[in-house]
Structure formats: structure tokens, C-alpha cells
Scaffold this active site. Sequence first.
Site, PDB file in Angstrom:
ATOM      1  N   SER A 146      -0.434  -0.677  -6.579  1.00 34.61           N
ATOM      2  CA  SER A 146      -0.004   0.272  -5.557  1.00 34.61           C
ATOM      3  C   SER A 146       1.300  -0.193  -4.935  1.00 34.61           C
ATOM      4  CB  SER A 146      -1.078   0.381  -4.463  1.00 34.61           C
ATOM      5  OG  SER A 146      -0.593   1.062  -3.326  1.00 34.61           O
ATOM      6  N   TYR A 159      -6.398  -3.244   1.954  1.00 34.00           N
ATOM      7  CA  TYR A 159      -5.885  -2.661   0.713  1.00 34.00           C
ATOM      8  C   TYR A 159      -4.550  -3.295   0.328  1.00 34.00           C
ATOM      9  CZ  TYR A 159      -4.627   0.954  -2.697  1.00 34.00           C
ATOM     10  OH  TYR A 159      -4.270   1.631  -3.837  1.00 34.00           O
TER      11      TYR A 159
END
Length: 272
Positions: A146, A159
Site C-alpha cells: 500500500s 495498517y
Amino acid sequence: MSTGSLTGRVALVTGAGRGIGREIAIGLAAEGMAVGLVGRTHGTLSDTLKECVKRGSRGVAVTADVCRPGSVREAVRLVERDLGPIDLLVNNAGQVDAAEVPVWETDPTQWWRVVETNLRGPYNLLRCVLPGMVARRSGRVLNLNSGFAVRPDGHYTAYATSKGALLQLSDNIADSLARYGVVVLDISPGAVATDMTAGMPMFRDNRTWASIPYMVAVTVDVARGRFDGLHGRFVHAERDDLAELVEQAEEIRRTDARTLRLRPYKDDDPMV
């Protein structure tokens, strides 16, 4: 249109019961690849398997928690028993912070579960799959990463931290894997409209999403070896000119680009 270019090869895809993992598995199956589907929910895995079989592919669905080493070992054993040695590992299973809050307001159990899923999960798969790849001197690993890995974010600390650590893990193992002809890549698909991403408050009003079919096509190209020259590097499928990256792969390696590094604050910075 399917070319059958991956016939005879085997992939293992985690988080294959839904979202981008499901679509990647189906896309690989459409190209002739046998697919091992791993996830926590039998029903959704079975649905994915049915779609893969419709494409003429062999497959097996195995329920497992990627955070549990024993569960992962058994899943890998079953996939290899039924399909053969794994040529491509797709580490897709992931979680995200339950709320957009600073770290001191997070739920400790949920925060750690995100890190475990996004970092320990891929490690567990690597630990079980890499010995076979190294012995055969062949194989590819695709970590679904990501943009959060390369920029700070104070509201998704679990995250972002886990994805940054995953990228660092790939960097740490790249040199040793290269000696055995095994490739590892971290690729971000961008913001795709999965249940997980669409449920994040920051994307509540988002109307422009990255293309899931495009990421599926990128994964197929990973399996074909198109991006082998970018071994150990970070790629952003949504934003990058992939043809240019492939063309510049030698220069990217020479300059140590697309890895996590400290930026020097002066020419003779001792940390360079």
C-alpha cells in the site's frame, strides 16, 4: 482474452474468498494457473473455487488463519499435495484499523491484530513456501502492499506500520533470494473498491477507484516474469508507468531506488 500462458503453474493466494484476492485468483485461473485458495471463511472460498473451475483451472480451497503458523503449514501442505509445488505466492490477506483515531485512542487488541495479519501473516507464508522455491531455484512472491507503507499516517497507524514493515521485510530478504532465482515484489494496487477500503472513513465520499481488473492483469504479468527486474522493489500499480519502470529496472537497482532508505541530510551523512 485468456492465452493459457500460465498453464502448468501453481499459485497460492491468501484472502482469496473476497475482494481483490478473489479477483486475482480467478484471473490467474483464467490464464491456466492452478490456484490454492486460502482464507478464513469456507463459504466464500468455495464460491471463488467454483469460479476458478469454470475457467478450466484446477484448484483447492483451504480454510486457515494466516496468523497461526501451524494453520499456514497445513494449508501449504494441502495445496502442494493437491496441486504441486507453488510457483507464485500472493500475500493478499490483510486488515485495517477499525477507526480513524490517533494511536493513543486505538483498541490495543485490534491494533495488534492488524499488524499480525499484515506482517506475521506474510512471514508465516514465506516461511513455509520459500524453502521449496529456494530448493527449486525458482519462484515468485507478490506482496499486496500500500501507499501507506511509504508515507506516515496518524490515523491508520497499525495498517501503515505493518505495510511499511512488510516492505522492509521484502528488502531484507531480496539479496538472499536473488542467489536462488526467487523474486519478491511489493505492489500497491491503489485505492480499490473492496469492502475493506470502501469502509474506511477517508474514502467515504470517494468516487474514483483504482481498477481491480488492472491489478489482476499486473498480477498475471508478475506470474509471467515481466517485473523480475524490479526484484525487491515497491511498485504502485495505479500511479506508476509500469513499462517505464521495467525499462529503467537496471538504473533503479543501481541507485537503490524504490526501497525504504533514510534520506541524507548532507553529502557526508554517516547514515548514507
